[in-house]
Design an enzyme around this catalytic site. Structure first.
Site, PDB file in Angstrom:
ATOM      1  N   CYS A  42      -0.444   4.213   2.381  1.00 12.71           N
ATOM      2  CA  CYS A  42      -0.414   4.124   3.844  1.00 12.71           C
ATOM      3  C   CYS A  42      -0.004   2.717   4.244  1.00 12.71           C
ATOM      4  O   CYS A  42       1.141   2.329   4.034  1.00 12.71           O
ATOM      5  CB  CYS A  42      -1.752   4.538   4.462  1.00 12.71           C
ATOM      6  N   SER A  43      -0.914   1.928   4.804  1.00 12.04           N
ATOM      7  CA  SER A  43      -0.535   0.575   5.215  1.00 12.04           C
ATOM      8  C   SER A  43      -1.736  -0.363   5.131  1.00 12.04           C
ATOM      9  O   SER A  43      -1.919  -1.214   5.988  1.00 12.04           O
ATOM     10  CB  SER A  43       0.033   0.586   6.634  1.00 12.04           C
ATOM     11  N   CYS A  44      -2.572  -0.217   4.109  1.00 13.30           N
ATOM     12  CA  CYS A  44      -3.730  -1.091   3.948  1.00 13.30           C
ATOM     13  C   CYS A  44      -3.269  -2.546   3.895  1.00 13.30           C
ATOM     14  O   CYS A  44      -2.297  -2.868   3.208  1.00 13.30           O
ATOM     15  CB  CYS A  44      -4.494  -0.734   2.672  1.00 13.30           C
TER      16      CYS A  44
ATOM     17  N   CYS B  30       0.890  -1.165   0.000  1.00 11.22           N
ATOM     18  CA  CYS B  30       0.000   0.000   0.000  1.00 11.22           C
ATOM     19  C   CYS B  30       0.920   1.204   0.000  1.00 11.22           C
ATOM     20  O   CYS B  30       1.480   1.551   1.035  1.00 11.22           O
ATOM     21  CB  CYS B  30      -0.908   0.000   1.237  1.00 11.22           C
TER      22      CYS B  30
END
Lengths: 210, 101
Positions: free
Chosen positions: A114-116, A111
């Protein structure tokens, strides 16, 4: 608001020096508790819920898919239903997509925004997954990252990097390791690592269990 | 796919060539910079989703936007040093895509 969290309101704060953001989150927690928006029990339940979700869920799905072709088809065509069959709660994922690795095609997930991450299936993402280094390099040097995880795909393999920028959460279905033919589902699940389901490397070799 | 809408309601279908818009505006945007202006093709239509550009600022996310899985050759995104077969695939909302030749 004071700089140091106050100590006399029913729960402990860490004794070491806190960062700006840590102070802020403790202050927000205290306000939510004082105003009765949430309770201590709510926080504890949420921590337990977050900790209960782990890569073991994904490993169960992958191991079942390796031994049961009909389940694998369901996992790819209707992943949430396949999760429900295995008592894995994937309801909080808006949309869940399984990417099957083959001898010729290999998937990797990032991602960049962000950090999906498919948390109900894999738990909390590892720190490296959230790092700027991984997020930048995954899209333009995926083979370099795989090499760092010990994997060198040959030139005739197609590497497909998925940047999960929206509501879809991706899980890689790694290849079943060679020589794992005699193993049962529980043993196979031990070979399915978190990193293999992000797609940066393979599942562990069957000999790992010996 | 529980959310898939009929293919007729989307502007694009699998295989169509598309170019990502190069818009730049303030606010919550889910189209990464590195892919803006690049040309690829629709790999799959995912269906309708609440618009994160509205949700990100406390809005209701309406009207919903159609989301596509869009594929790009790595060589088209980053240049000839990339492995020729490799792809990068990005989830992109319809209003960020223009038809491409």
């Amino acid at each position: 608001m004071s700089d140091a969290p106050s100590e006399a309101h029913g729960h402990d704060h860490p004794k070491h020096e806190l960062s700006y953001y840590a102070k802020r989150i403790y202050a927000i927690r205290d306000l939510l508790l004082e105003k009765g928006v949430i309770t201590e029990k709510d926080i504890q339940c949420q921590i337990e819920y977050q900790e209960a979700r782990s890569p073991a869920n994904g490993a169960k799905l992958v191991a079942r898919a390796w031994v049961d072709p009909a389940f694998k088809a369901r996992l790819i065509n209707d992943p949430k239903r396949a999760c429900a069959e295995m008592d894995i709660d994937a309801a909080s994922i808006n949309e869940f997509v399984v990417l099957e690795n083959t001898q010729k095609v290999r998937h990797m997930v990032v991602c960049t925004l962000c950090s999906c991450y498919p948390r109900p299936i894999l738990g909390r993402p590892p720190d490296w997954y959230k790092s700027l280094n991984y997020r930048q390099r995954a899209v333009n040097d995926p083979r370099g990252i795989m090499r760092e995880f010990g994997l060198v795909p040959s030139d005739d393999v197609e590497v497909r990097v998925h940047d999960s920028t929206a509501d879809i959460r991706y899980l890689v279905l790694p290849l079943r390791p060679e020589g794992s033919g005699g193993l049962g589902e529980d043993e196979l699940a031990k070979l399915v690592t978190r990193d293999s389901m992000i797609g940066v490397t393979d599942a562990l070799p069957a000999a790992t269990l010996k | 796919m529980g959310r898939a809408v009929s293919s007729s309601s989307g502007k694009f279908k699998a295989g169509d060539r598309v170019r990502v818009r190069t818009d730049d505006r303030p606010g919550h945007i889910r189209t990464p910079w590195y892919i803006r202006g690049k040309t690829g093709w629709i790999e799959r239509m995912y269906g309708e989703f609440l618009n994160p550009e509205s949700l990100g600022h406390g809005g209701d996310g309406l009207p919903k936007r159609i989301l596509y899985l869009v594929a790009f050759n790595q060589t088209d995104v980053w240049g000839a040093t990339q492995a020729p077969r490799d792809k990068v695939l990005v989830d992109i909302y319809e209003h960020w895509l223009d038809p491409a030749a």
